[in-house]
Design a protein around this motif. Structure first.
Motif, PDB file in Angstrom:
ATOM      1  N   ASN A   3       0.836  -1.193   0.000  1.00  0.00           N
ATOM      2  CA  ASN A   3       0.000   0.000   0.000  1.00  0.00           C
ATOM      3  C   ASN A   3       0.877   1.253   0.000  1.00  0.00           C
ATOM      4  OD1 ASN A   3       0.740   0.747   2.678  1.00  0.00           O
ATOM      5  ND2 ASN A   3      -0.797  -0.630   3.508  1.00  0.00           N
ATOM      6  N   GLU A   4       0.252   2.422  -0.169  1.00  0.00           N
ATOM      7  CA  GLU A   4       0.997   3.676  -0.325  1.00  0.00           C
ATOM      8  C   GLU A   4       1.870   3.985   0.882  1.00  0.00           C
ATOM      9  OE1 GLU A   4      -1.037   7.138  -1.818  1.00  0.00           O
ATOM     10  OE2 GLU A   4      -2.370   5.871  -3.015  1.00  0.00           O
ATOM     11  N   GLN A   7       4.798   1.737   0.731  1.00  0.00           N
ATOM     12  CA  GLN A   7       5.669   2.146  -0.367  1.00  0.00           C
ATOM     13  C   GLN A   7       6.562   3.315   0.058  1.00  0.00           C
ATOM     14  OE1 GLN A   7       2.903   2.898  -3.582  1.00  0.00           O
ATOM     15  NE2 GLN A   7       3.363   0.927  -4.527  1.00  0.00           N
TER      16      GLN A   7
END
Length: 66
Positions: A3-4, A7
Motif C-alpha cells: 500500500n501507499e 511504499q
C-alpha cells in the motif's frame, strides 16, 4: 504491491540503505588492513542483500515469485 504508506516507508528504507552502502564504500577506501577491508566488504554485502529485499518488496515480488 504494497500500500501507499508501506511504499513510502520502503522508499525511505531504500534511500537509507543506499546511504549506508555509500558510506561503507568510502570507509573501505580509507582503511588499511586486510581484516578491516574484509569486515567492511561483508557489511556491504549485507546491505546489498537488504537493498535487494527492499526492492523486491516494493516491486511486489519475492524470490519465490521470480
Amino acid at each position: 504491491m504494497p500500500n501507499e504508506a508501506r511504499q513510502a516507508e520502503l522508499a525511505d528504507e531504500i534511500a537509507a540503505t543506499r546511504d549506508n552502502i555509500r558510506a561503507l564504500v568510502e570507509q573501505a577506501s580509507a582503511v588499511g588492513g586486510e581484516a578491516e577491508e574484509e569486515r567492511i566488504a561483508d557489511r556491504i554485502a549485507e546491505e546489498e542483500a537488504n537493498l535487494a529485499a527492499l526492492r523486491n518488496e516494493l516491486d511486489g515480488t519475492t524470490d519465490d515469485q521470480r
